[in-house]
Design a protein around this motif. Structure first.
Motif, PDB file in Angstrom:
ATOM      1  N   PHE A   1       0.874  -1.239  -0.031  1.00 27.26           N
ATOM      2  CA  PHE A   1      -0.155  -0.083  -0.024  1.00 27.26           C
ATOM      3  C   PHE A   1       0.913   1.037   0.063  1.00 27.26           C
ATOM      4  O   PHE A   1       0.730   1.970  -0.759  1.00 27.26           O
ATOM      5  CB  PHE A   1      -0.901  -0.133   1.373  1.00 27.26           C
ATOM      6  N   HIS A   2       1.958   1.217   0.791  1.00 26.62           N
ATOM      7  CA  HIS A   2       2.776   2.357   0.926  1.00 26.62           C
ATOM      8  C   HIS A   2       3.512   2.533  -0.368  1.00 26.62           C
ATOM      9  O   HIS A   2       3.854   3.674  -0.769  1.00 26.62           O
ATOM     10  CB  HIS A   2       3.683   2.379   2.147  1.00 26.62           C
ATOM     11  N   ASP A   3       4.062   1.499  -0.934  1.00 20.00           N
ATOM     12  CA  ASP A   3       4.557   1.360  -2.190  1.00 20.00           C
ATOM     13  C   ASP A   3       3.761   2.329  -3.475  1.00 20.00           C
ATOM     14  O   ASP A   3       4.253   2.901  -4.423  1.00 20.00           O
ATOM     15  CB  ASP A   3       5.180   0.114  -2.696  1.00 20.00           C
ATOM     16  N   PHE A   4       2.467   1.762  -3.349  1.00 23.75           N
ATOM     17  CA  PHE A   4       1.567   2.269  -4.356  1.00 23.75           C
ATOM     18  C   PHE A   4       1.572   3.882  -4.262  1.00 23.75           C
ATOM     19  O   PHE A   4       1.622   4.824  -5.044  1.00 23.75           O
ATOM     20  CB  PHE A   4       0.342   1.829  -3.982  1.00 23.75           C
ATOM     21  N   LEU A   5       1.233   4.230  -3.064  1.00 20.94           N
ATOM     22  CA  LEU A   5       1.395   5.992  -2.594  1.00 20.94           C
ATOM     23  C   LEU A   5       2.683   6.490  -3.039  1.00 20.94           C
ATOM     24  O   LEU A   5       2.830   7.610  -3.430  1.00 20.94           O
ATOM     25  CB  LEU A   5       1.314   6.117  -1.064  1.00 20.94           C
ATOM     26  N   LYS A   6       3.749   5.596  -2.884  1.00 25.82           N
ATOM     27  CA  LYS A   6       5.107   6.404  -3.098  1.00 25.82           C
ATOM     28  C   LYS A   6       5.097   6.529  -4.781  1.00 25.82           C
ATOM     29  O   LYS A   6       5.809   7.390  -5.310  1.00 25.82           O
ATOM     30  CB  LYS A   6       6.113   5.523  -2.709  1.00 25.82           C
TER      31      LYS A   6
ATOM     32  N   ALA B   1      -1.250   8.023   6.007  1.00 25.27           N
ATOM     33  CA  ALA B   1      -0.308   7.560   4.957  1.00 25.27           C
ATOM     34  C   ALA B   1      -0.416   8.490   3.701  1.00 25.27           C
ATOM     35  O   ALA B   1       0.620   8.823   2.968  1.00 25.27           O
ATOM     36  CB  ALA B   1      -0.846   6.096   4.388  1.00 25.27           C
ATOM     37  N   VAL B   2      -1.398   8.988   3.188  1.00 22.97           N
ATOM     38  CA  VAL B   2      -1.668   9.818   2.078  1.00 22.97           C
ATOM     39  C   VAL B   2      -0.935  11.112   2.375  1.00 22.97           C
ATOM     40  O   VAL B   2      -0.079  11.561   1.662  1.00 22.97           O
ATOM     41  CB  VAL B   2      -3.040  10.024   1.714  1.00 22.97           C
TER      42      VAL B   2
ATOM     43  N   HIS C   1      13.772  12.153   7.490  1.00 26.65           N
ATOM     44  CA  HIS C   1      13.928  11.171   6.511  1.00 26.65           C
ATOM     45  C   HIS C   1      13.877   9.596   7.166  1.00 26.65           C
ATOM     46  O   HIS C   1      13.291   8.662   6.399  1.00 26.65           O
ATOM     47  CB  HIS C   1      15.348  11.214   6.027  1.00 26.65           C
ATOM     48  N   GLU C   2      14.358   9.590   8.378  1.00 27.82           N
ATOM     49  CA  GLU C   2      14.214   8.259   9.086  1.00 27.82           C
ATOM     50  C   GLU C   2      12.830   7.623   9.005  1.00 27.82           C
ATOM     51  O   GLU C   2      12.502   6.576   8.990  1.00 27.82           O
ATOM     52  CB  GLU C   2      14.807   8.270  10.590  1.00 27.82           C
ATOM     53  N   LYS C   3      12.033   8.738   9.276  1.00 26.70           N
ATOM     54  CA  LYS C   3      10.391   8.235   9.575  1.00 26.70           C
ATOM     55  C   LYS C   3       9.878   7.857   8.073  1.00 26.70           C
ATOM     56  O   LYS C   3       9.013   7.042   8.092  1.00 26.70           O
ATOM     57  CB  LYS C   3       9.512   9.617  10.194  1.00 26.70           C
ATOM     58  N   ASP C   4      10.348   8.659   7.034  1.00 22.97           N
ATOM     59  CA  ASP C   4       9.799   8.575   5.564  1.00 22.97           C
ATOM     60  C   ASP C   4      10.214   7.089   5.278  1.00 22.97           C
ATOM     61  O   ASP C   4       9.724   6.586   4.522  1.00 22.97           O
ATOM     62  CB  ASP C   4      10.104   9.619   4.761  1.00 22.97           C
ATOM     63  N   ALA C   5      11.483   6.876   5.760  1.00 17.81           N
ATOM     64  CA  ALA C   5      12.113   5.556   5.111  1.00 17.81           C
ATOM     65  C   ALA C   5      11.264   4.505   5.741  1.00 17.81           C
ATOM     66  O   ALA C   5      11.314   3.282   5.329  1.00 17.81           O
ATOM     67  CB  ALA C   5      13.369   5.452   5.428  1.00 17.81           C
ATOM     68  N   ALA C   6      10.815   4.401   6.986  1.00 15.34           N
ATOM     69  CA  ALA C   6      10.129   3.347   7.792  1.00 15.34           C
ATOM     70  C   ALA C   6       8.605   3.853   7.833  1.00 15.34           C
ATOM     71  O   ALA C   6       8.424   4.149   9.040  1.00 15.34           O
ATOM     72  CB  ALA C   6      10.726   2.978   8.834  1.00 15.34           C
ATOM     73  N   PRO C   7       7.825   3.845   6.920  1.00 18.29           N
ATOM     74  CA  PRO C   7       6.301   4.399   7.322  1.00 18.29           C
ATOM     75  C   PRO C   7       5.687   3.516   8.147  1.00 18.29           C
ATOM     76  O   PRO C   7       5.936   2.232   8.392  1.00 18.29           O
ATOM     77  CB  PRO C   7       5.648   4.019   5.806  1.00 18.29           C
ATOM     78  N   SER C   8       4.528   4.210   8.802  1.00 20.80           N
ATOM     79  CA  SER C   8       3.970   3.384   9.786  1.00 20.80           C
ATOM     80  C   SER C   8       3.291   1.989   9.211  1.00 20.80           C
ATOM     81  O   SER C   8       2.785   2.252   8.037  1.00 20.80           O
ATOM     82  CB  SER C   8       3.025   4.300  10.334  1.00 20.80           C
ATOM     83  N   PRO C   9       3.404   0.652   9.957  1.00 20.20           N
ATOM     84  CA  PRO C   9       3.023  -0.369   9.293  1.00 20.20           C
ATOM     85  C   PRO C   9       1.431  -0.181   9.193  1.00 20.20           C
ATOM     86  O   PRO C   9       0.866   0.133  10.344  1.00 20.20           O
ATOM     87  CB  PRO C   9       3.625  -1.454  10.288  1.00 20.20           C
ATOM     88  N   VAL C  10       0.818  -1.199   8.389  1.00 20.81           N
ATOM     89  CA  VAL C  10      -0.444  -1.319   8.454  1.00 20.81           C
ATOM     90  C   VAL C  10      -0.968  -2.255   9.539  1.00 20.81           C
ATOM     91  O   VAL C  10      -0.557  -3.349   9.576  1.00 20.81           O
ATOM     92  CB  VAL C  10      -1.094  -1.944   6.974  1.00 20.81           C
TER      93      VAL C  10
END
Length: 320
Positions: free
Chosen positions: A25-30, A68-69, A95-104
């Motif tokens: 899902f996060h890869d889609f948004l990226k 997430a959006v 950057h650290e937060k963006d690299a590891a988005p909150s898990p679903v």
């Protein structure tokens, strides 16, 4: 699709062709452009089941889609503007937060009824299942005809009486302008189609509390043919006992004694043989207030087609 236009679909397709399949899902948004990373658009895609193959429930994605959006859009805008900021500590932290988005989160899926209601709201139809699935035979036992057969048959005449069974997809309570009388209007859908049912006068007064959306009903009414189409003016409505959709126990066929001719019984036997199965069948012959019950030698597989053939042969009230 609601909140998802052709431009959004084209943008999603272009992103996939250019950047490869969406892994999460996060890869889609990226990967998709900013015009797709819109809260309403993403929520509609989730509710329609667009992300089902990615391994998370629709309920879980709806819970986290807003955050997430927002995070994805913030990152995209920063990349577009070339913003790197001036606070190196906060830069690395962000950057650290963006690299590891909150898990679903791990959430159970919505109840079937809610899941399918969202599908219909977003797409105008059911995709993953149908609210009436498994109830085909149960509903056919009560109905005299399917909605499509009623509406498309050349034999259907204004004033005919019919019984339909299905799901209430919308309910409206209104007041007539000229008379000031209240009336109701519902949409009933079965596996074949949808029809408008009107509740007026005494029928509305008696059954108004029973007109509830997403309920399964059996409606008996009078056909009304007008230039703008067909509807049904209800005489009565009730909710059948549907259980889990399983037909247990013997099938009881009721027939007036005078109609039990050799020709009719032979035709009945042919129907039973065509639908051989494991459910016992009994025939109740009625004469006045007395009745005789016979166990027939041909067990059947209960289905909507079986009930349809019985009713065609013996009449709509042949199932006791």
């Amino acid at each position: 699709m609601r909140n998802v236009g052709f431009n959004v679909v084209d943008a999603i397709r272009a992103a996939r062709e250019a950047k490869g399949r969406f892994e999460s899902f996060h890869d889609f948004l990226k990967k998709v452009p900013t015009q797709v990373a819109n809260k309403r658009t993403v929520e509609s895609l989730v509710k329609a089941g667009a992300f089902d193959s990615l391994g998370h429930t629709r309920r879980a994605l709806v819970e986290i889609h807003e955050g997430a959006v927002e995070a994805a859009v913030k990152e995209k805008r920063a990349e577009e503007n070339g913003d790197v900021g001036f606070d190196f500590d906060s830069l690395f932290e962000d950057h650290e937060k963006d690299a590891a988005p909150s898990p679903v989160p791990d959430r159970p899926e919505w109840a079937k009824r809610d899941k399918l209601a969202f599908e219909r709201e977003m797409l105008g139809l059911y995709v993953s299942d149908h609210p009436l699935a498994g109830l085909e035979a149960t509903l056919a036992k009560h109905a005299s005809t399917s909605i499509t057969d009623l509406m498309s048959s050349d034999a259907t005449q204004d004033g005919d009486v019919a019984t339909i069974a299905g799901l209430v997809t919308s309910v409206q309570h209104r007041v007539a302008r000229q008379s000031g009388n209240q009336y109701g209007m519902i949409q009933v859908e079965d596996f074949s189609g949808e029809i408008t049912v009107m509740f007026m006068g005494k029928a509305y007064q008696e059954f108004a509390p029973a007109l509830q959306g997403d309920s399964i009903v059996v409606v008996r009414g009078r056909v009304s043919l007008r230039d703008d189409g067909m509807n049904l003016h209800a005489y009565s409505v009730f909710e059948p006992e549907v259980g889990q959709g399983d037909e247990s126990g013997p099938v009881m066929i009721s027939l007036p004694d005078v109609r039990a001719t050799t020709e009719t019984i032979q035709a009945l036997g042919d129907v039973l043989i065509r639908h051989r199965g494991g459910t016992e069948v009994r025939l109740k012959l009625t004469k006045g207030r007395t009745a005789r019950v016979f166990e027939l030698p041909y067990p059947v597989a209960v289905s909507a087609d079986f009930y349809g053939e019985l009713k065609s042969l013996l009449g709509p009230n042949c199932l006791a």
